[in-house]
Design a protein around this motif. Structure first.
Motif, PDB file in Angstrom:
ATOM      1  N   ILE A 187       1.030  -1.373   0.040  1.00  0.00           N
ATOM      2  CA  ILE A 187      -0.016  -0.026   0.154  1.00  0.00           C
ATOM      3  C   ILE A 187       0.877   1.203  -0.010  1.00  0.00           C
ATOM      4  N   VAL A 188       1.920   1.412   0.804  1.00  0.00           N
ATOM      5  CA  VAL A 188       2.897   2.305   0.991  1.00  0.00           C
ATOM      6  C   VAL A 188       3.522   2.476  -0.338  1.00  0.00           C
ATOM      7  N   ARG A 189       3.964   1.512  -1.168  1.00  0.00           N
ATOM      8  CA  ARG A 189       4.562   1.643  -2.461  1.00  0.00           C
ATOM      9  C   ARG A 189       3.591   2.203  -3.290  1.00  0.00           C
ATOM     10  N   LEU A 190       2.552   1.970  -3.633  1.00  0.00           N
ATOM     11  CA  LEU A 190       1.452   2.067  -4.471  1.00  0.00           C
ATOM     12  C   LEU A 190       1.093   3.595  -4.188  1.00  0.00           C
ATOM     13  N   ARG A 191       0.874   4.069  -3.015  1.00  0.00           N
ATOM     14  CA  ARG A 191       0.601   5.414  -2.441  1.00  0.00           C
ATOM     15  C   ARG A 191       1.747   6.388  -3.055  1.00  0.00           C
ATOM     16  N   ALA A 192       2.918   6.013  -2.807  1.00  0.00           N
ATOM     17  CA  ALA A 192       3.917   6.735  -3.289  1.00  0.00           C
ATOM     18  C   ALA A 192       3.868   6.970  -5.121  1.00  0.00           C
ATOM     19  N   ILE A 193       3.340   5.911  -5.579  1.00  0.00           N
ATOM     20  CA  ILE A 193       3.328   6.140  -6.979  1.00  0.00           C
ATOM     21  C   ILE A 193       2.124   7.155  -7.170  1.00  0.00           C
ATOM     22  N   ALA A 194       1.056   6.977  -6.765  1.00  0.00           N
ATOM     23  CA  ALA A 194      -0.088   7.782  -6.874  1.00  0.00           C
ATOM     24  C   ALA A 194       0.242   9.266  -6.233  1.00  0.00           C
ATOM     25  N   ASP A 195       0.953   9.418  -5.068  1.00  0.00           N
ATOM     26  CA  ASP A 195       1.178  11.055  -4.887  1.00  0.00           C
ATOM     27  C   ASP A 195       2.194  11.613  -5.880  1.00  0.00           C
ATOM     28  N   TYR A 196       2.998  10.801  -6.414  1.00  0.00           N
ATOM     29  CA  TYR A 196       3.908  11.331  -7.481  1.00  0.00           C
ATOM     30  C   TYR A 196       3.195  11.815  -8.434  1.00  0.00           C
ATOM     31  N   SER A 197       2.137  11.019  -9.069  1.00  0.00           N
ATOM     32  CA  SER A 197       1.574  11.283  -9.957  1.00  0.00           C
ATOM     33  C   SER A 197       0.518  12.304  -9.968  1.00  0.00           C
ATOM     34  N   ILE A 198      -0.114  12.344  -8.724  1.00  0.00           N
ATOM     35  CA  ILE A 198      -1.052  13.586  -8.354  1.00  0.00           C
ATOM     36  C   ILE A 198      -0.226  14.887  -8.555  1.00  0.00           C
ATOM     37  N   ALA A 199       0.897  14.890  -7.783  1.00  0.00           N
ATOM     38  CA  ALA A 199       1.743  16.316  -7.446  1.00  0.00           C
ATOM     39  C   ALA A 199       1.651  17.024  -8.577  1.00  0.00           C
ATOM     40  N   SER A 200       2.303  16.548  -9.738  1.00  0.00           N
ATOM     41  CA  SER A 200       2.186  17.386 -10.995  1.00  0.00           C
ATOM     42  C   SER A 200       0.805  17.891 -11.713  1.00  0.00           C
TER      43      SER A 200
END
Length: 186
Positions: free
Chosen positions: A125-138
């Protein structure tokens, strides 16, 4: 035959420690000034990589000492001199030696690896959340500065829905044994 590295204390000749891929029935003692005897070895081996020295290393503060090694009748004798005189090392000498193989029946089995399914699921979950956070930021940055496109807005919404779905994974009825992971936005 297996490799081992042993550290011998210069002042006493005592075995400080041994790291071995084989037997550990190795002992050492000081038989005189600058003379260290080691039992339980099968002799010296080249220090890996094979082209960078043979069988021993000294602390840099004593690297000018001369070391002679003889293996005869099961005894490894290390003689150290400095300026032509017998010399007791102030630190240690590390020897790279051969030791007998440990019979397979004496090798203790590795303990079973216990994997906590909750920890594995949370790490994913933490790994996938980091991917989502990165995508959402820009995508969110484009919205914040009024430069978002319709496609960017749709992507932002999809990623945020994905992130919400990830936060709800632990609420699934068979969590963590069975997990239905949300689909990653395209």
């Amino acid at each position: 035959m297996a490799r081992a590295a042993i550290n011998i204390v210069g002042e006493t000749g005592a075995l400080f420690d041994i790291t071995s891929l084989g037997g550990k029935d190795v002992d050492s003692y000081r038989s005189g000034v600058g003379v260290y005897c080691v039992t339980g070895t099968l002799g010296m081996v080249p220090f890996p990589p094979l082209d960078q020295g043979w069988g021993y290393s000294l602390h840099p503060s004593e690297n000018t000492a001369k070391v002679d090694i003889v293996f005869a009748e099961g005894l490894l004798t290390v003689t150290v001199t400095m300026d032509g005189e017998p010399y007791d090392l102030k630190t240690m000498v590390t020897l790279h030696i051969l030791v007998p193989d440990i019979p397979l029946e004496e090798v203790p089995p590795l303990p079973p690896v216990v994997v906590d399914p909750v920890e594995v699921a949370q790490a994913e979950i933490v790994r996938l959340r980091a991917i989502a956070d990165y995508s959402i930021a820009s995508l969110q940055d484009a919205v914040d500065v009024d430069e978002a496109t319709d496609a960017g807005m749709a992507a932002l919404k999809a990623w945020k829905k994905y992130r919400v779905a990830l936060s709800r994974v632990p609420e699934q009825p068979d969590y963590p044994q069975t997990i239905e992971w949300p689909h990653v936005p395209a």
